[in-house]
Design a protein around this motif. Structure first.
Motif, mmCIF file in Angstrom:
data_model
loop_
_atom_site.group_PDB
_atom_site.id
_atom_site.type_symbol
_atom_site.label_atom_id
_atom_site.label_comp_id
_atom_site.label_asym_id
_atom_site.label_seq_id
_atom_site.Cartn_x
_atom_site.Cartn_y
_atom_site.Cartn_z
ATOM 1 N N GLU A 1 8.836 -1.029 0.410
ATOM 2 C CA GLU A 1 8.820 -1.269 -1.183
ATOM 3 C C GLU A 1 10.338 -0.862 -1.807
ATOM 4 N N TYR B 1 -1.473 0.375 5.928
ATOM 5 C CA TYR B 1 -0.913 -0.816 5.172
ATOM 6 C C TYR B 1 0.131 0.229 4.223
ATOM 7 N N ASN B 2 -0.466 0.993 3.659
ATOM 8 C CA ASN B 2 0.111 1.788 2.576
ATOM 9 C C ASN B 2 1.198 2.628 3.163
ATOM 10 N N ALA B 3 1.052 3.069 4.366
ATOM 11 C CA ALA B 3 2.356 3.748 4.978
ATOM 12 C C ALA B 3 3.460 2.802 5.289
ATOM 13 N N VAL C 1 2.026 -6.710 2.449
ATOM 14 C CA VAL C 1 0.761 -6.207 3.307
ATOM 15 C C VAL C 1 0.348 -7.799 3.838
ATOM 16 N N ARG D 1 4.761 -5.509 -3.282
ATOM 17 C CA ARG D 1 3.721 -4.527 -2.543
ATOM 18 C C ARG D 1 2.687 -5.307 -1.548
ATOM 19 N N GLU D 2 2.167 -6.198 -2.365
ATOM 20 C CA GLU D 2 0.920 -6.839 -1.670
ATOM 21 C C GLU D 2 1.641 -7.995 -0.655
ATOM 22 N N LYS E 1 -6.083 0.217 5.888
ATOM 23 C CA LYS E 1 -5.836 0.477 4.466
ATOM 24 C C LYS E 1 -4.514 1.741 4.528
ATOM 25 N N LEU E 2 -4.820 2.818 5.162
ATOM 26 C CA LEU E 2 -3.880 3.891 5.089
ATOM 27 C C LEU E 2 -2.707 3.283 5.994
ATOM 28 N N ALA F 1 3.980 -0.192 3.627
ATOM 29 C CA ALA F 1 4.461 -0.526 2.123
ATOM 30 C C ALA F 1 5.378 0.479 1.706
ATOM 31 N N ASP F 2 4.990 1.705 1.603
ATOM 32 C CA ASP F 2 5.850 2.897 1.065
ATOM 33 C C ASP F 2 7.074 2.871 1.942
#
Ligand SMILES: [Zn+2]
Length: 346
Positions: free
Chosen positions: A309, A301-303, A332, A328-329, A298-299, A305-306
């Motif tokens: 995006e 994916y967030n990195a 992922v 954003r999704e 999850k972390l 996407a950041d």
């Protein structure tokens, strides 16, 4: 009747783009809700970017649906954000999908242009929002890809009667004076999702892959194969057509819409690939409880996407609708596809 050739206001689009760029992507998405600030019970809602001019809803007809002429004997019906089409032959009507949202509009629209009955129904794919109005057309010839037939059989859904004819790669459908070429570019939005080419109408239909004027829906509407969505774009881009039917939102498309959607999809794919390469996942496993692999991913994916995006917002917010809604999704989704599908030829 046709609204296909309405040109979007480029000036309007450019203006929106400059506003979005000046404001910064984050403020476009995360605006304040005045009602919430005033202390009312209304929960804060995110603000979204305004729709580009050529993505806005078009006027409906007096009966609540839109009937557009596509070619000499082909028409599209649109209402409530859903779209299907039909071709009138001298032997009967060939219907392309039977969406439940158009249960009333489709028979009404057909009777406006012909007294002939519907004799054939082509299923674009098995999703209920496009074909579960099929039973209302009775015992007619239904044509679909073999994978669509398998999926329908698994659902045991009376609203989606089984196809009476299936094919795997290509199927030439001739009804009276009309000829349609059905083809399958491989798994894409869904296994069995086909292209319907009507050469005499200079038109093609493929559902849920190119949505004219719009960026993709959440996870491409549960796309079975993201690389397959890219490959389907490649096939569509080579068709010699004037009009494209995408199945959703507000209007018909053109070859330019296919080109733009293809460019967006490849851009999202390539920017995500760059971010994935620049973001080793090992570092995130040290930041969570040992063994909580889901949390580490999850972390990660967030990195990823950041990184992706803001790049996509800067390039696309003014060109396609909904870029700030599901990108954003979809990053992922693409990152997962790059790990699991691992295509070598894109
Ligand atoms: Zn679908």
């Amino acid at each position: 009747m046709s609204e296909v050739t309405n040109a979007p206001s480029r000036r309007g689009l450019l203006k929106l783009g400059s506003i979005a760029a000046a404001a910064g992507a984050a403020s476009v998405v995360l605006g304040n809700n005045p009602a919430s600030a005033a202390g009312t019970a209304t929960p804060a809602q995110p603000k979204f970017a305004a729709l580009p001019a050529d993505a806005k809803p078009l006027p409906m007809g007096p009966d609540g649906y839109r009937l557009d002429r596509i070619g000499p004997e082909m028409f599209a019906v649109t209402a409530g954000g859903t779209q299907s089409a039909f071709v009138v032959s001298n032997r009967g009507v060939i219907l392309l999908d039977a969406p439940p949202a158009l249960a009333k509009a489709l028979p009404a629209a057909i009777s406006k242009v012909t007294s002939k009955r519907v004799t054939h129904l082509v299923y674009s794919h098995h999703h209920a929002d496009h074909i579960s109005g099929a039973a209302a057309f009775g015992d007619i010839i239904r044509i679909a890809h073999a994978d669509t037939a398998r999926l329908i059989r698994a659902e045991h859904d009376k609203t989606r009667p089984m196809p009476t004819r299936t094919f795997t790669d290509r199927y030439s459908l001739t009804v009276g004076n009309q000829h349609l070429e059905l083809s399958y570019p491989g798994p894409n939005h869904e296994a069995g999702n086909i292209i319907v080419h009507a050469p005499r109408q200079r038109a093609a239909l493929m559902i849920d892959v190119v949505l004219p004027g719009w960026s993709p829906f959440s996870a491409w509407g549960t796309a079975d194969s993201v690389p397959g969505v890219l490959r389907a774009h490649d096939v569509l881009a080579k068709l010699d057509i004037d009009t494209f039917v995408g199945g959703h939102v507000h209007r018909l498309g053109t070859p330019k819409d296919i080109k733009v959607s293809r460019e967006f999809t490849y851009d999202l794919w390539n920017e995500t690939r760059k971010a994935v390469a620049a973001t080793p996942s090992a570092q995130f496993f040290g930041q969570v409880e040992p063994g909580n692999n889901w949390a580490a991913f999850k972390l990660w994916y967030n990195a990823v996407a950041d990184k992706v995006e803001p790049v996509i917002y800067r390039k696309w917010l003014h060109r396609l609708a909904g870029v700030d809604v599901f990108t954003r999704e979809n990053i992922v989704t693409v990152a997962t596809s790059q790990m699991l599908d691992a295509p070598k030829d894109l």
